[in-house]
Write a protein that holds these residues in place. Structure first.
Motif, PDB file in Angstrom:
ATOM      1  N   ILE A  16       0.843  -1.201   0.000  1.00 24.42           N
ATOM      2  CA  ILE A  16       0.000   0.000   0.000  1.00 24.42           C
ATOM      3  C   ILE A  16       0.877   1.249   0.000  1.00 24.42           C
ATOM      4  N   ASN A  17       1.897   1.259   0.849  1.00 24.90           N
ATOM      5  CA  ASN A  17       2.801   2.412   0.924  1.00 24.90           C
ATOM      6  C   ASN A  17       3.574   2.630  -0.369  1.00 24.90           C
ATOM      7  N   ALA A  18       3.781   1.570  -1.143  1.00 25.13           N
ATOM      8  CA  ALA A  18       4.532   1.678  -2.398  1.00 25.13           C
ATOM      9  C   ALA A  18       3.693   2.218  -3.548  1.00 25.13           C
ATOM     10  N   LEU A  19       2.381   2.280  -3.374  1.00 26.55           N
ATOM     11  CA  LEU A  19       1.517   2.817  -4.428  1.00 26.55           C
ATOM     12  C   LEU A  19       1.776   4.306  -4.606  1.00 26.55           C
ATOM     13  N   PRO A  20       1.808   4.765  -5.851  1.00 29.91           N
ATOM     14  CA  PRO A  20       1.967   6.208  -6.072  1.00 29.91           C
ATOM     15  C   PRO A  20       0.689   6.949  -5.675  1.00 29.91           C
ATOM     16  N   ALA A  21       0.805   8.232  -5.410  1.00 28.00           N
ATOM     17  CA  ALA A  21      -0.361   9.039  -5.037  1.00 28.00           C
ATOM     18  C   ALA A  21      -1.430   8.997  -6.131  1.00 28.00           C
ATOM     19  N   ALA A  22      -1.009   8.916  -7.372  1.00 28.58           N
ATOM     20  CA  ALA A  22      -1.948   8.878  -8.506  1.00 28.58           C
ATOM     21  C   ALA A  22      -2.089   7.447  -9.023  1.00 28.58           C
ATOM     22  N   TYR A  23      -2.425   6.522  -8.132  1.00 29.57           N
ATOM     23  CA  TYR A  23      -2.581   5.117  -8.543  1.00 29.57           C
ATOM     24  C   TYR A  23      -3.842   4.940  -9.392  1.00 29.57           C
ATOM     25  N   THR A  24      -3.854   3.855 -10.151  1.00 27.23           N
ATOM     26  CA  THR A  24      -5.003   3.544 -11.006  1.00 27.23           C
ATOM     27  C   THR A  24      -5.757   2.351 -10.429  1.00 27.23           C
ATOM     28  N   ASP A  25      -6.973   2.139 -10.919  1.00 26.28           N
ATOM     29  CA  ASP A  25      -7.746   0.963 -10.505  1.00 26.28           C
ATOM     30  C   ASP A  25      -6.970  -0.319 -10.793  1.00 26.28           C
ATOM     31  N   GLU A  26      -6.295  -0.349 -11.933  1.00 25.24           N
ATOM     32  CA  GLU A  26      -5.543  -1.545 -12.326  1.00 25.24           C
ATOM     33  C   GLU A  26      -4.425  -1.864 -11.330  1.00 25.24           C
ATOM     34  N   MET A  27      -3.847  -0.831 -10.731  1.00 24.65           N
ATOM     35  CA  MET A  27      -2.763  -1.039  -9.762  1.00 24.65           C
ATOM     36  C   MET A  27      -3.255  -1.720  -8.484  1.00 24.65           C
ATOM     37  N   ILE A  28      -4.478  -1.395  -8.060  1.00 19.03           N
ATOM     38  CA  ILE A  28      -4.983  -2.011  -6.830  1.00 19.03           C
ATOM     39  C   ILE A  28      -5.786  -3.280  -7.099  1.00 19.03           C
ATOM     40  N   LEU A  29      -6.305  -3.409  -8.305  1.00 15.43           N
ATOM     41  CA  LEU A  29      -7.001  -4.643  -8.683  1.00 15.43           C
ATOM     42  C   LEU A  29      -6.003  -5.557  -9.394  1.00 15.43           C
TER      43      LEU A  29
END
Length: 72
Positions: A16-29
């Motif tokens: 979670i901490n490694a996700l960029p501030a402008a993450y996309t749906d694809e990044m979390i799904l």
């Protein structure tokens, strides 16, 4: 007050901490957040961090399983 005993948050904290501030749906799904998949039922379950418990709460809100909006 804090994270519930049954929490799996520690497994996902760094992801979670490694996700960029402008993450996309694809990044979390993605596979890294995937908990379970049932091809036959066309069902996928992804981790959503809902394990914080406020032991001093005076109101409890109970609802259905969180979706993509709550995951974000």
């Amino acid at each position: 007050m804090g994270i519930a005993n049954f929490s799996i948050f520690t497994q996902f904290k760094n992801l979670i901490n490694a996700l960029p501030a402008a993450y996309t749906d694809e990044m979390i799904l993605s596979e890294q957040f995937l908990l379970e998949r049932d091809e036959k039922k066309k069902l996928e379950i992804y981790y959503a961090p809902f394990e914080y418990v406020n032991e001093r709460a005076k109101v409890v809100i109970v609802g259905i399983t969180p979706g993509l909006h709550q995951m974000k």
